[in-house]
Design a protein around this motif. Sequence first.
Motif, PDB file in Angstrom:
ATOM      1  N   VAL A   1       9.254   0.700   1.604  1.00  0.00           N
ATOM      2  CA  VAL A   1       9.014   0.441   0.491  1.00  0.00           C
ATOM      3  C   VAL A   1       9.606  -0.695  -0.459  1.00  0.00           C
ATOM      4  N   GLU A   2       8.785  -1.131  -1.247  1.00  0.00           N
ATOM      5  CA  GLU A   2       9.429  -2.239  -1.866  1.00  0.00           C
ATOM      6  C   GLU A   2      10.082  -1.771  -3.226  1.00  0.00           C
ATOM      7  N   ILE A   3      11.206  -1.635  -3.004  1.00  0.00           N
ATOM      8  CA  ILE A   3      12.155  -0.848  -3.952  1.00  0.00           C
ATOM      9  C   ILE A   3      12.194  -1.558  -5.105  1.00  0.00           C
ATOM     10  N   SER A   4      11.852  -2.840  -5.424  1.00  0.00           N
ATOM     11  CA  SER A   4      11.967  -3.370  -6.599  1.00  0.00           C
ATOM     12  C   SER A   4      10.693  -3.027  -7.463  1.00  0.00           C
ATOM     13  N   LEU A   5       9.799  -2.399  -6.616  1.00  0.00           N
ATOM     14  CA  LEU A   5       8.703  -1.936  -7.838  1.00  0.00           C
ATOM     15  C   LEU A   5       8.886  -0.411  -8.239  1.00  0.00           C
TER      16      LEU A   5
ATOM     17  N   HIS B   1       0.764  -1.089  -0.120  1.00  0.00           N
ATOM     18  CA  HIS B   1       0.233  -0.214   0.128  1.00  0.00           C
ATOM     19  C   HIS B   1       0.747   1.160  -0.011  1.00  0.00           C
ATOM     20  N   TYR B   2       2.106   1.147   0.645  1.00  0.00           N
ATOM     21  CA  TYR B   2       2.591   2.385   0.989  1.00  0.00           C
ATOM     22  C   TYR B   2       3.702   2.538  -0.475  1.00  0.00           C
ATOM     23  N   THR B   3       4.137   1.550  -0.878  1.00  0.00           N
ATOM     24  CA  THR B   3       4.644   1.628  -2.193  1.00  0.00           C
ATOM     25  C   THR B   3       3.865   2.399  -3.264  1.00  0.00           C
ATOM     26  N   ALA B   4       2.675   1.898  -3.396  1.00  0.00           N
ATOM     27  CA  ALA B   4       1.854   2.371  -4.494  1.00  0.00           C
ATOM     28  C   ALA B   4       1.507   3.753  -4.159  1.00  0.00           C
ATOM     29  N   VAL B   5       1.512   4.174  -2.949  1.00  0.00           N
ATOM     30  CA  VAL B   5       1.075   5.843  -2.757  1.00  0.00           C
ATOM     31  C   VAL B   5       2.286   6.343  -3.046  1.00  0.00           C
TER      32      VAL B   5
ATOM     33  N   GLY C   1      -3.447   4.280   7.933  1.00  0.00           N
ATOM     34  CA  GLY C   1      -3.488   5.292   6.758  1.00  0.00           C
ATOM     35  C   GLY C   1      -2.092   5.792   6.424  1.00  0.00           C
ATOM     36  N   MET C   2      -1.914   6.306   5.201  1.00  0.00           N
ATOM     37  CA  MET C   2      -0.592   6.827   4.575  1.00  0.00           C
ATOM     38  C   MET C   2      -0.679   7.776   3.664  1.00  0.00           C
ATOM     39  N   ARG C   3       0.128   8.853   3.762  1.00  0.00           N
ATOM     40  CA  ARG C   3      -0.083   9.917   2.565  1.00  0.00           C
ATOM     41  C   ARG C   3       1.341  10.468   2.503  1.00  0.00           C
ATOM     42  N   VAL C   4       1.834  10.917   1.175  1.00  0.00           N
ATOM     43  CA  VAL C   4       2.994  11.415   0.999  1.00  0.00           C
ATOM     44  C   VAL C   4       2.698  12.924   0.472  1.00  0.00           C
ATOM     45  N   GLU C   5       3.268  13.795   0.897  1.00  0.00           N
ATOM     46  CA  GLU C   5       2.716  15.239   0.328  1.00  0.00           C
ATOM     47  C   GLU C   5       3.947  16.247   0.565  1.00  0.00           C
ATOM     48  N   ASN C   6       4.290  16.938  -0.952  1.00  0.00           N
ATOM     49  CA  ASN C   6       5.101  17.991  -1.104  1.00  0.00           C
ATOM     50  C   ASN C   6       4.286  18.975  -1.423  1.00  0.00           C
ATOM     51  N   GLN C   7       4.786  20.096  -1.133  1.00  0.00           N
ATOM     52  CA  GLN C   7       4.295  21.493  -1.635  1.00  0.00           C
ATOM     53  C   GLN C   7       5.304  21.664  -2.953  1.00  0.00           C
ATOM     54  N   VAL C   8       4.677  22.123  -4.054  1.00  0.00           N
ATOM     55  CA  VAL C   8       5.302  22.299  -5.222  1.00  0.00           C
ATOM     56  C   VAL C   8       4.998  23.578  -5.808  1.00  0.00           C
ATOM     57  N   GLU C   9       6.142  24.381  -6.702  1.00  0.00           N
ATOM     58  CA  GLU C   9       5.832  25.387  -7.420  1.00  0.00           C
ATOM     59  C   GLU C   9       5.963  24.845  -8.933  1.00  0.00           C
ATOM     60  N   ILE C  10       4.836  25.492  -9.673  1.00  0.00           N
ATOM     61  CA  ILE C  10       4.970  25.282 -11.120  1.00  0.00           C
ATOM     62  C   ILE C  10       5.791  26.134 -11.911  1.00  0.00           C
ATOM     63  N   VAL C  11       7.012  25.631 -12.651  1.00  0.00           N
ATOM     64  CA  VAL C  11       7.835  26.236 -13.246  1.00  0.00           C
ATOM     65  C   VAL C  11       7.972  25.676 -14.748  1.00  0.00           C
ATOM     66  N   ALA C  12       8.292  26.569 -15.559  1.00  0.00           N
ATOM     67  CA  ALA C  12       8.523  26.538 -16.922  1.00  0.00           C
ATOM     68  C   ALA C  12       9.440  25.361 -17.296  1.00  0.00           C
ATOM     69  N   SER C  13       9.315  24.705 -18.047  1.00  0.00           N
ATOM     70  CA  SER C  13      10.105  23.434 -18.586  1.00  0.00           C
ATOM     71  C   SER C  13      10.531  23.700 -19.988  1.00  0.00           C
ATOM     72  N   GLN C  14      10.253  22.611 -20.863  1.00  0.00           N
ATOM     73  CA  GLN C  14      10.650  22.887 -22.379  1.00  0.00           C
ATOM     74  C   GLN C  14       9.692  23.854 -22.810  1.00  0.00           C
ATOM     75  N   PRO C  15       9.887  24.288 -24.115  1.00  0.00           N
ATOM     76  CA  PRO C  15       8.717  25.233 -24.749  1.00  0.00           C
ATOM     77  C   PRO C  15       7.468  24.750 -24.792  1.00  0.00           C
ATOM     78  N   GLY C  16       6.576  25.635 -23.928  1.00  0.00           N
ATOM     79  CA  GLY C  16       5.197  25.310 -23.818  1.00  0.00           C
ATOM     80  C   GLY C  16       4.735  24.221 -23.031  1.00  0.00           C
TER      81      GLY C  16
END
Length: 592
Positions: free
Chosen positions: A544-548, A423-427, A512-527
């Motif tokens: 984590v099941e690293i093999s997955l 379950h944690y690996t899938a999350v 129960g399990m959750r992984v959360e980061n706050q992110v900034e949307i930035v420009a990448s390749q054109p468009g």
Amino acid sequence: MQPTSSLHALRKLLKERDLDGMIIPRADAHQSEDCSPNDNKLEFISNFDGSAGLALILADRALLFVDGRYQVQARQQVNLEEFEIHHLHDEPLHLWLRDNLPAGKRIAFEPLLMVNSQYESLRTSGCDLVAVNDDPLNTIWADRPAAPRGVVTQMPDEISGEPSAAKRARMAALLKEKGVDYLAITLLDNIAWLLNVRGSDVAMNPVAQSFALLKNDGEIEWFVDDAKLHQLDSTLLNSVSLQHHDSFLARCQQLAAGKRFSLDGDTAPVAVRIAVEAGGGEIVWQPDPITLVKANKNSAELEGYRACHIEDGVAWVNFLAWLSHEVPLREAAGNPVTELEAQEKQLAFRQQCDNFREQSFSTISAAAHNAAMCHYHSAPETNMAITTKAFYLNDSGGQYFNGTTDATRTLNFGQVDAQRRLHYTAVLRGFLALISLQFPQGTQGHQLDAFARRPLWEMGLDYDHGTGHGVGHCLFIHEAPHRLAKKVNPWPLLPGVIQTIEPGYYLEGSHGMRVENQVEIVASQPGFCKFASLTLIPIDLSAVEISLLSEQDIAWLDDYHQQVREILSPLVSGDARPWLIEATAPVRTQRA
């Protein structure tokens, strides 16, 4: 449970007024997620204290509608002999009324607590909606807390990135383009952003309860208790017209004749519509333009986010290092660390940060099966030990003078059974699939949501909450309009937008399990755009099941952990530094 006296008193009041029922929302006049105690009528009537929901009180039935986050919590907090629990979205109130009550039933509502879109949907129910304007619960709420009078402070221009006068001129120009005379502003974070002020009426929500009217020439009337304003800069006070807080609706009606008012149908109380129409005004229904402008952060705001996340990351690492040391040690000694102790310790680490103001929301400190309630809050009667035998979930954040943080980590201190590991690996795989994604500029949030859910869907699993939300700049932890969720969200994701990414999984009675980061949307390749992580906290990989994990997953984790290590290692405590080095070790070495 004993019969609820507040429920009995309300039914008596409804009978006296020849009403068949009443709608009690979890809302104030500003549709705030966190109500002041004075405004929290839903908790008063039901004992449910979650952040979203509503009750329908009838003569012989009481129904509580809550979303997926609160299905477990609601059943624990309310008297189930008196209240039925329903799903807020799967069976909307207007459909329930249509299907279960005879046409013509008189259902009361408070126009200041209901937005126009909800009002219009309820009008299709066949019930007779009866507006009550005298705050009827006040007559039965004997020990009702006083209305808040928190101090309002100035947000410096160097932190906000734009003077209030310039913001008002910019928004006024948008009103003129639309042929609108007035913008009625009822959302507290929009007022705070526009005036460059921050308030303290409700803990963890740096806003002041007030209303505002912006004219298309840039003039603004601010409806606020002036007792809150003694710390404000005279420059601001001299540039606005101060009005009594309770005169807002009367002023709208007074100004309305021959004028066009811009109202947001999803956020403005229907009471404003009633006032404008009574005064002979015309309403232009459109999203509050401030909401979208505010969500696209300027360079000063973005710098503030980046800086406060470094401070927050230091606090997190110091806390996690302490927790990792204490949990097994204290468990072996028979004096385990508890949920409440952990959140108090984490707050103490945050309070060491120079720019820390307060928490950005109530910490979710959840051990074992308590984490299956995704918005659980520990209390003395539910306080569990954090042990090596079960996951511990911590979702917390800070209000800093230069930004706002929100992050979640699921932690393992011992051995994990195969089911929990999968379950944690899938999350985590869903989190990695989304946070590493490159997507066309202007993509909308619902178009990305499935990337985070796919690994769980492949197992026949899912989670009943959104995948991400906007975060205010020293403002609300949940900021409109952008959202990553199944529900359609028509707002384009562009550089400068701040979001969270937070897939999870919850199994009632187990974990129960959750992984959360706050992110900034930035420009990448054109468009195209991508997500740049603001959050700087190691991700626990011990369960984590690293093999997955894919090669791309591993590359992202190694790059991220290297960034966390390089930025934070000079700043964390000496005791925490060895833990940080170990927690950010390359995955490739673990896989080998």
